[in-house]
Design an enzyme around this catalytic site. Structure first.
Site, short mmCIF file in Angstrom:
data_model
loop_
_atom_site.label_atom_id
_atom_site.label_comp_id
_atom_site.label_asym_id
_atom_site.label_seq_id
_atom_site.Cartn_x
_atom_site.Cartn_y
_atom_site.Cartn_z
N GLU A 49 0.83 -1.21 0.00
CA GLU A 49 0.00 0.00 0.00
C GLU A 49 0.86 1.26 0.00
OE1 GLU A 49 -3.35 0.45 -0.24
OE2 GLU A 49 -3.38 -1.69 -0.71
N CYS A 209 -12.77 1.96 -14.75
CA CYS A 209 -13.27 3.31 -14.47
C CYS A 209 -12.09 4.27 -14.41
CB CYS A 209 -14.06 3.31 -13.16
SG CYS A 209 -15.13 4.75 -12.95
N CYS A 216 -17.09 1.64 -19.76
CA CYS A 216 -18.38 1.46 -19.08
C CYS A 216 -19.08 0.18 -19.50
CB CYS A 216 -19.29 2.66 -19.36
SG CYS A 216 -18.66 4.23 -18.71
N CYS A 219 -18.28 -2.64 -17.17
CA CYS A 219 -18.33 -2.36 -15.74
C CYS A 219 -19.53 -3.04 -15.10
CB CYS A 219 -18.42 -0.86 -15.51
SG CYS A 219 -18.53 -0.41 -13.76
N CYS A 225 -25.23 3.30 -12.64
CA CYS A 225 -24.26 4.39 -12.61
C CYS A 225 -24.84 5.67 -13.20
CB CYS A 225 -23.00 3.99 -13.36
SG CYS A 225 -21.74 5.26 -13.41
#
Length: 362
Positions: A49, A209, A216, A219, A225
């Site tokens: 991370e 995205c 899209c 997705c 959305c």
């Protein structure tokens, strides 16, 4: 401006479906080949991370593997000299991450018996761990029901919800973060689903995205959305205040002695390349030549091609001068010291300095 939600889909109905769609998609279509996946070991998750902040996955892969080879666990990292950590970090950029990584490892060993705290709130008390990183560690490793909120996730949520408030303002970021918390898997499934859910949001933002030309059609969230329904996904998230990039010119004095040792100084903290070893740096060419005039036994001065190095908010315009002195490690009227050629790779140097020194060896 008021943030919107998809009409006819109250939050209590959005949340279960949203979480289920993200989890199902990640398990079937998300990324599963990253070297830091498949583990709930906090040290490895934390390391990945931190490395992934402001750095692309393809760059982090090799650094992550090398870092674990040298520092296989938290105790090895905590016990290492900072220079060893910075040396392995050289070229990865954002060097405060490496300094905080070292400080955090020492704090966990000294204050928590070598075991990471298990909640996001406790994790945030450690050096270099912000809210989103803490949430990722807590979700991946301990199944805590807490929302990550990095740039990729903010973009996914803003588009999905049609959140049109300006995220340059902290109050609007807090409002969107409350929405993020409301969309988490429910309590009954959190312990099992939080790792896949958290990874799924990251994967959606990184692969589908995207900031420009989002995919899209593939997705899993497309049906609800708002941004897709409006036909303008790239309008989200809204951020009116942008940081202005600046520029700074620096002159670098690359000094070598008769045996190839290089004169390096440790950069002050804070500042450009804080804590790293660097050539002597000057704000203008006259200052560099003024310092050079105080050095005896100079046998060659070579002005190298200027180069530009991009930092987060500004470009550094670097003007290197390579200078050889006749003696072996003479005393110089400059801060720093001589570093033998075979030891340069063992200390932390900024990427452009490391590149110059590597070119010398070719």
């Amino acid at each position: 401006m008021k943030a919107q939600r998809p009409p006819g889909l109250p939050t209590d109905r959005i949340a279960p479906r949203f979480a289920q769609q993200v989890v199902a998609w990640q398990r079937q279509h998300g990324r599963h080949d990253l070297p830091w996946q498949g583990t709930r070991e906090p040290y490895r998750v934390w390391l990945s991370e931190i490395m992934l902040q402001q750095t692309q996955v393809r760059t982090v892969r090799a650094y992550y593997t090398r870092f674990l080879t040298r520092f296989p666990d938290l105790q090895a990292l905590a016990a290492a000299p900072l220079d060893d950590v910075l040396a392995l970090w050289s070229g990865l950029g954002y060097y405060s991450r490496a300094r905080n990584l070292h400080r955090c490892a020492q704090a966990v060993c000294a204050e928590h018996g070598g075991a990471f705290p298990r909640t996001a709130a406790q994790l945030q008390s450690l050096p270099g761990i912000g809210a989103s990183t803490a949430a990722a560690i807590a979700a991946f490793c301990f199944g805590e029901r807490v929302a990550i909120f990095d740039g990729n996730v903010r973009r996914v949520l803003a588009r999905y919800l049609g959140f049109d408030a300006d995220l340059s303002q902290a109050r609007h970021q807090r409002a969107l973060q409350q929405q993020a918390q409301a969309l988490l898997p429910d309590e009954a499934h959190a312990a099992h689903d939080m790792p896949a859910y958290t990874q799924g949001l990251m994967d959606l933002g990184a692969t589908l995205c995207t900031p420009r030309a989002p995919d899209c059609a593939r997705c899993p969230l497309q049906a609800d959305c708002v941004a897709r329904r409006e036909g303008r996904p790239e309008a989200y998230p809204v951020r009116t205040r942008r940081l202005q990039r600046g520029a700074q010119a620096l002159w670098l004095l690359w000094l070598e002695d008769a045996e190839g040792a290089v004169w390096l100084e440790r950069r002050p903290v804070p500042g450009v390349w804080a804590g790293l070893h660097c050539f002597a740096m000057f704000d203008d060419e006259a200052a560099l030549h003024g310092a050079l005039a105080q050095i005896g036994g100079v046998r060659g001065v070579q002005a190298l091609e200027p180069r530009v190095h991009a930092l987060t908010h500004k470009d550094l315009r670097l003007h290197p001068f390579r200078v050889q002195v006749e003696a072996r490690r003479p005393a110089l009227p400059l801060p720093g010291g001589w570093v033998a050629a075979d030891l340069i790779q063992t200390i932390g140097t900024p990427a452009p300095i490391r590149d110059l020194l590597l070119q010398k060896q070719v």
